[in-house]
Design a protein around this motif. Structure first.
Motif, PDB file in Angstrom:
ATOM      1  N   ASN A   1      -1.226   0.376   1.757  1.00 55.56           N
ATOM      2  CA  ASN A   1      -0.298   0.402   0.650  1.00 55.56           C
ATOM      3  C   ASN A   1      -0.998   0.629  -0.681  1.00 55.56           C
ATOM      4  N   ASN A   2      -2.201   1.127  -0.633  1.00 53.75           N
ATOM      5  CA  ASN A   2      -2.965   1.423  -1.837  1.00 53.75           C
ATOM      6  C   ASN A   2      -3.274   0.163  -2.651  1.00 53.75           C
ATOM      7  N   ASN A   5      -6.382  -5.999  -2.460  1.00 57.09           N
ATOM      8  CA  ASN A   5      -6.224  -7.333  -1.869  1.00 57.09           C
ATOM      9  C   ASN A   5      -7.543  -8.110  -1.775  1.00 57.09           C
TER      10      ASN A   5
END
Length: 95
Positions: A1-2, A5
């Motif tokens: 999801n680009n 994290n």
């Protein structure tokens, strides 16, 4: 999801991919990977498409060796100990 994290766990396949790409950028990894090199691992089919070639380069160069039970556990989270071993092997590799 680009997303990066930074507080999430990281899979073994992602560590292999990041290390392989980093070594390629640093021009210290010339190996041509071959997904066939992963055939000796019972769980080779668990690799994501983006990671298999990079993982094969890490295996070919002996930076990643897999487990005694003939698995490499690409979807498992990388432990601190595993990350330390990989970093040590990279630092000693190609000297």
């Amino acid at each position: 999801n680009n997303l990066y994290n930074p507080n999430e766990a990281i899979s073994r396949q992602d560590v292999m991919t990041i290390c392989s790409r980093g070594m390629e950028i640093a021009e210290t990894l010339d190996t041509t990977g071959s997904e066939a090199r992963l055939n000796s691992f019972l769980d080779k089919d668990l690799f994501a498409d983006y990671a298999a070639l990079h993982a094969s380069k890490m295996v070919i160069e002996g930076i990643v060796k897999g487990n005694p039970d003939q698995t490499i556990n690409p979807l498992g989270n990388t432990t601190r100990a595993e990350a330390a071993v990989i970093m040590s092997r990279i630092s000693e590799w190609n000297k």
